[in-house]
Design an enzyme around this catalytic site. Structure first.
Site, PDB file in Angstrom:
ATOM      1  N   SER A 135      42.059  40.108  49.801  1.00 24.89           N
ATOM      2  CA  SER A 135      41.400  41.303  49.289  1.00 24.89           C
ATOM      3  C   SER A 135      41.103  42.219  50.472  1.00 24.89           C
ATOM      4  CB  SER A 135      40.098  40.887  48.577  1.00 24.89           C
ATOM      5  OG  SER A 135      39.342  42.016  48.227  1.00 24.89           O
ATOM      6  N   LYS A 161      45.331  42.680  47.449  1.00 21.57           N
ATOM      7  CA  LYS A 161      44.448  43.467  46.576  1.00 21.57           C
ATOM      8  C   LYS A 161      43.814  44.560  47.420  1.00 21.57           C
ATOM      9  CE  LYS A 161      39.919  42.304  44.846  1.00 21.57           C
ATOM     10  NZ  LYS A 161      39.132  41.342  44.040  1.00 21.57           N
ATOM     11  N   LYS A 163      40.959  47.538  47.667  1.00 13.92           N
ATOM     12  CA  LYS A 163      39.738  48.087  47.087  1.00 13.92           C
ATOM     13  C   LYS A 163      39.911  49.602  46.958  1.00 13.92           C
ATOM     14  CE  LYS A 163      37.025  44.437  46.847  1.00 13.92           C
ATOM     15  NZ  LYS A 163      36.371  44.020  45.592  1.00 13.92           N
ATOM     16  N   ASP A 188      41.134  46.965  42.945  1.00 15.01           N
ATOM     17  CA  ASP A 188      39.805  46.605  42.438  1.00 15.01           C
ATOM     18  C   ASP A 188      38.849  47.771  42.689  1.00 15.01           C
ATOM     19  OD1 ASP A 188      37.458  45.434  41.639  1.00 15.01           O
ATOM     20  OD2 ASP A 188      37.502  43.790  43.093  1.00 15.01           O
ATOM     21  N   GLU A 213      41.495  46.004  38.477  1.00 13.94           N
ATOM     22  CA  GLU A 213      40.285  45.197  38.283  1.00 13.94           C
ATOM     23  C   GLU A 213      39.050  46.080  38.131  1.00 13.94           C
ATOM     24  OE1 GLU A 213      40.081  42.185  41.302  1.00 13.94           O
ATOM     25  OE2 GLU A 213      37.986  41.698  40.906  1.00 13.94           O
ATOM     26  N   ASP A 238      36.083  41.654  36.014  1.00 13.44           N
ATOM     27  CA  ASP A 238      35.347  40.813  36.973  1.00 13.44           C
ATOM     28  C   ASP A 238      33.866  40.893  36.578  1.00 13.44           C
ATOM     29  OD1 ASP A 238      33.910  39.879  39.176  1.00 13.44           O
ATOM     30  OD2 ASP A 238      35.027  40.937  40.696  1.00 13.44           O
ATOM     31  N   LYS A 262      34.774  34.048  38.755  1.00 13.23           N
ATOM     32  CA  LYS A 262      34.044  33.607  39.941  1.00 13.23           C
ATOM     33  C   LYS A 262      32.961  32.666  39.438  1.00 13.23           C
ATOM     34  CE  LYS A 262      34.572  37.996  42.369  1.00 13.23           C
ATOM     35  NZ  LYS A 262      33.918  39.251  42.767  1.00 13.23           N
ATOM     36  N   GLY A 290      36.708  35.899  44.627  1.00  9.30           N
ATOM     37  CA  GLY A 290      35.987  35.410  45.794  1.00  9.30           C
ATOM     38  C   GLY A 290      34.789  36.280  46.100  1.00  9.30           C
TER      39      GLY A 290
HETATM   40  O1  OSB Z   1      34.920  42.382  43.506  1.00 13.33           O
HETATM   41  O2  OSB Z   1      36.165  40.774  44.003  1.00 13.33           O
HETATM   42  C1  OSB Z   1      35.201  41.485  44.286  1.00 13.33           C
HETATM   43  C2  OSB Z   1      33.772  40.486  47.694  1.00 13.33           C
HETATM   44  C3  OSB Z   1      32.432  40.687  47.472  1.00 13.33           C
HETATM   45  C4  OSB Z   1      32.013  41.166  46.254  1.00 13.33           C
HETATM   46  C5  OSB Z   1      32.942  41.460  45.248  1.00 13.33           C
HETATM   47  C6  OSB Z   1      34.292  41.242  45.467  1.00 13.33           C
HETATM   48  C7  OSB Z   1      34.717  40.784  46.722  1.00 13.33           C
HETATM   49  C8  OSB Z   1      36.111  40.598  47.082  1.00 13.33           C
HETATM   50  C9  OSB Z   1      36.410  39.642  48.220  1.00 13.33           C
HETATM   51  O3  OSB Z   1      37.026  41.222  46.592  1.00 13.33           O
HETATM   52  C10 OSB Z   1      37.230  38.487  47.811  1.00 13.33           C
HETATM   53  C11 OSB Z   1      37.227  37.403  48.872  1.00 13.33           C
HETATM   54  O4  OSB Z   1      36.289  36.586  48.916  1.00 13.33           O
HETATM   55  O5  OSB Z   1      38.176  37.373  49.652  1.00 13.33           O
HETATM   56 MG    MG Z   2      36.273  42.303  41.855  1.00  9.82          MG
END
Ligand code: OSB
Ligand code: MG
Length: 371
Positions: A135, A161, A163, A188, A213, A238, A262, A290
């Protein structure tokens, strides 16, 4: 399992590189490490609540108070058989899924250590390694983003992924797509759009993304349904799915075509498994999200992702993607085929590096039974 004492550790761990989402940029990650002592054995759990209420209302500070004042007193001095039984104690407490999940994780670890079984075995998992991706946070420019993505591809990750947030969406994603036409790519938004502002996302539908996402607000299943009607790309939820009921409702109203699970967000592995099964029965794939976990939470996520309906790569990257030095002695590395091996030792299958743990601990409190 008689619960003798429980220790809470508030950790702050520096990230190797900053991580920016639509709700802000962080340079380090906070969480609570729980140590649950039972008959001479310790089980570890990670409460994934962060310092700030950007992803969820739940924070390290509020989880700590709920654990200290309500959850721990219910458990200390009592017999708790397993995750199912934990529900009997915590069922009356509204919300605070991440605190519940942290306690539950420690019980799974204890159960595994007492029976000699790895968590993946307790869950009846079907794989010894799981497909993973990375991510990637919002970068200072599309050019830097391409460099960062390129580095992860060099390291062997086969799914990326990105952001996104308003103002940093199509331009960034299309730049990466042009550079890497065949890449397994997804985005995401962490709930940064509304039904109206999400119109700027329509061009993403032409970029051959695996999924989009959580574009809209957490409590907005219905508008996700309206948006999904307008996209051929699957919407993945999510933040919106914090209970198995929401998974059922989201599928019934076609609010999404994929769900990210999660364990922390849904109150633990037990609820995660229920959501996994609901999706499987409906032919909807899931993948493991994650929360920048330490080796403790990462071990749990790897075991969870061995269930059969995890059909997309998880946000479970190698230790070195996150931390210079983790609190576990075990380090997770990426295999050539973009997978990570599932731990095989009893319980979570990880041990704690006490030197690192004390270096990262901001606050520690030990709770004993009052009986
Ligand atoms: O939205 O998936 C998410 C990390 C912190 C809070 C929300 C998210 C995330 C990530 C990181 O996308 C995923 C990872 O742990 O590598
Ligand atoms: Mg997410």
């Amino acid at each position: 399992m008689l619960i003798d004492s429980i220790t809470l550790n508030h950790l702050r761990m520096p990230l190797k590189s900053h991580f920016e989402t639509s709700f802000g940029r962080v340079y380090d990650r906070e969480c609570i490490l729980l140590e649950v002592f039972s008959e001479g054995i310790v089980g570890y759990g990670e409460c994934v609540a962060d310092r700030d209420p950007g992803y969820s209302y739940e924070t390290v500070g509020t989880s700590w108070v709920i654990l200290r004042d309500f959850m721990l007193p219910m458990l200390l001095g009592n017999d708790v058989n397993d995750a199912e039984h934990l529900q009997h104690y915590l069922g009356e407490i509204k919300g605070y899924n991440m605190a519940k999940a942290g306690l539950e994780m420690a019980l799974w670890d204890l159960q595994g250590k007492k029976t000699g079984l790895p968590l993946a075995g307790l869950l009846d998992g079907k794989r010894d390694r799981v497909e993973v991706g990375v991510s990637v946070g919002i970068q200072d420019s599309p050019k830097i983003l391409i460099e960062v993505v390129s580095d992860y591809l060099q390291e062997g990750y086969r799914r990326i992924k990105l952001k996104i947030k308003p103002g940093r969406d199509f331009q960034d994603v299309s730049a990466v797509r042009e550079e890497f036409p065949d890449l397994c790519l997804q985005v995401d938004a962490n709930s940064a759009y509304t039904l109206e502002t999400a119109e700027v996302l329509f061009p993403l539908d032409q970029l051959d993304l695996l999924l989009i996402e959580q574009p809209l607000a957490e409590d907005d299943l219905w508008d996700h349904h309206k948006l999904q009607e307008k996209f051929k790309t699957p919407i993945c939820l999510d933040e919106s799915i914090t209970h198995p009921r929401h998974a059922r409702q989201a599928l019934e109203m076609n609010a999404c075509r994929i769900i990210n699970i999660k364990p922390g967000r849904v109150g633990g592995l037990r609820n995660g498994i229920i959501i996994h099964d609901i999706c499987q029965e409906n032919g909807v794939p899931v993948w493991c999200g994650g929360m920048l976990e330490t080796g403790v939470g990462r071990a749990a996520n790897l075991a969870f992702a061995t269930l059969p309906n995890f059909r997309l790569p998880g946000d479970i990257s190698a230790t070195e993607r996150y931390y210079e030095a983790d609190i576990t002695n075990e380090i997770f590395t990426l295999n050539n085929d973009s997978t990570i091996d599932v731990p095989t030792g009893p319980g979570l299958g990880v041990t704690i590096n006490n030197q690192m743990l004390s270096r990262y601990t901001l606050r520690k409190e030990i709770f004993h039974t009052e009986k």
